[in-house]
Design a protein around this motif. Structure first.
Motif, PDB file in Angstrom:
ATOM      1  N   SER A  63       0.635  -1.222   0.006  1.00  0.00           N
ATOM      2  CA  SER A  63       0.083  -0.285  -0.180  1.00  0.00           C
ATOM      3  C   SER A  63       0.987   1.337  -0.129  1.00  0.00           C
ATOM      4  O   SER A  63       0.363   2.480  -0.610  1.00  0.00           O
ATOM      5  N   ASP A  64       2.114   1.215   0.380  1.00  0.00           N
ATOM      6  CA  ASP A  64       3.167   2.301   0.587  1.00  0.00           C
ATOM      7  C   ASP A  64       3.936   1.837  -0.485  1.00  0.00           C
ATOM      8  O   ASP A  64       5.160   2.770  -0.621  1.00  0.00           O
ATOM      9  N   TYR A  65       3.807   1.423  -1.761  1.00  0.00           N
ATOM     10  CA  TYR A  65       4.424   1.463  -2.795  1.00  0.00           C
ATOM     11  C   TYR A  65       5.301   2.723  -3.560  1.00  0.00           C
ATOM     12  O   TYR A  65       5.488   2.853  -4.090  1.00  0.00           O
ATOM     13  N   LEU A  66       4.292   3.776  -3.481  1.00  0.00           N
ATOM     14  CA  LEU A  66       4.903   4.912  -4.367  1.00  0.00           C
ATOM     15  C   LEU A  66       5.425   5.388  -3.094  1.00  0.00           C
ATOM     16  O   LEU A  66       6.354   6.445  -3.162  1.00  0.00           O
ATOM     17  N   ASP A  67       5.390   5.622  -1.769  1.00  0.00           N
ATOM     18  CA  ASP A  67       6.156   6.629  -0.908  1.00  0.00           C
ATOM     19  C   ASP A  67       7.711   5.524  -0.759  1.00  0.00           C
ATOM     20  O   ASP A  67       8.931   6.391  -0.701  1.00  0.00           O
ATOM     21  N   ARG A  68       7.470   4.306  -1.161  1.00  0.00           N
ATOM     22  CA  ARG A  68       9.037   3.518  -1.447  1.00  0.00           C
ATOM     23  C   ARG A  68       9.534   3.813  -2.260  1.00  0.00           C
ATOM     24  O   ARG A  68      10.927   4.167  -3.048  1.00  0.00           O
ATOM     25  N   ALA A  69       9.134   3.657  -3.474  1.00  0.00           N
ATOM     26  CA  ALA A  69       9.549   4.000  -5.099  1.00  0.00           C
ATOM     27  C   ALA A  69      10.051   5.267  -4.808  1.00  0.00           C
ATOM     28  O   ALA A  69      10.935   6.134  -5.634  1.00  0.00           O
ATOM     29  N   PHE A  70       9.354   5.936  -4.251  1.00  0.00           N
ATOM     30  CA  PHE A  70       9.483   7.696  -4.677  1.00  0.00           C
ATOM     31  C   PHE A  70       9.714   8.674  -3.388  1.00  0.00           C
ATOM     32  O   PHE A  70       8.994   9.380  -2.389  1.00  0.00           O
ATOM     33  N   PRO A  71      11.196   8.268  -2.655  1.00  0.00           N
ATOM     34  CA  PRO A  71      11.571   8.950  -0.794  1.00  0.00           C
ATOM     35  C   PRO A  71      11.991  10.266  -0.366  1.00  0.00           C
ATOM     36  O   PRO A  71      12.261  10.561  -2.491  1.00  0.00           O
TER      37      PRO A  71
END
Length: 116
Positions: free
Chosen positions: A101-109
């Motif tokens: 669910s936090d894919y975008l936060d992980r991909a673009f920290p």
């Protein structure tokens, strides 16, 4: 009698085209392309067009919209668009738990060193 006339063909029973007759030029013959000029005039125009066609480049054709130039990026873009239509959306992938669910936060920290 003209050589090659229908009566000359009648002697040849083995000839398949004897019933068609043979064109024989005479004083009454008329060229159906007479309105386009004489044979020499038509040939001269064709020769000019041939010489001109030998000097035309692909860029000339592109500028006149005669041929369509499609570069590699555009060809690839159409292929990619087709593939993207079949791909599930990000929300669907997260709902199916194929992505966290936090894919975008992980991909673009905030810190690029922490990206996946």
């Amino acid at each position: 009698q003209h050589v090659g006339s229908e009566s000359a063909n009648a002697d040849s029973s083995a000839d398949d085209t004897s019933h068609l007759g043979v064109f024989v030029y005479d004083d009454r013959s008329v060229c159906i392309r007479h309105s386009e000029g004489s044979f020499a005039q038509r040939r001269e125009r064709l020769d000019q067009r041939l010489q001109r066609s030998l000097t035309i480049t692909k860029m000339d054709l592109l500028q006149q919209n005669i041929i369509q130039g499609v570069n590699v990026i555009r060809r690839g873009m159409h292929t990619l668009e087709g593939l993207m239509k079949n791909r599930p959306s990000l929300q669907e992938l997260i709902a199916r738990q194929r992505l966290p669910s936090d894919y975008l936060d992980r991909a673009f920290p905030d810190d690029p060193a922490k990206s996946v």
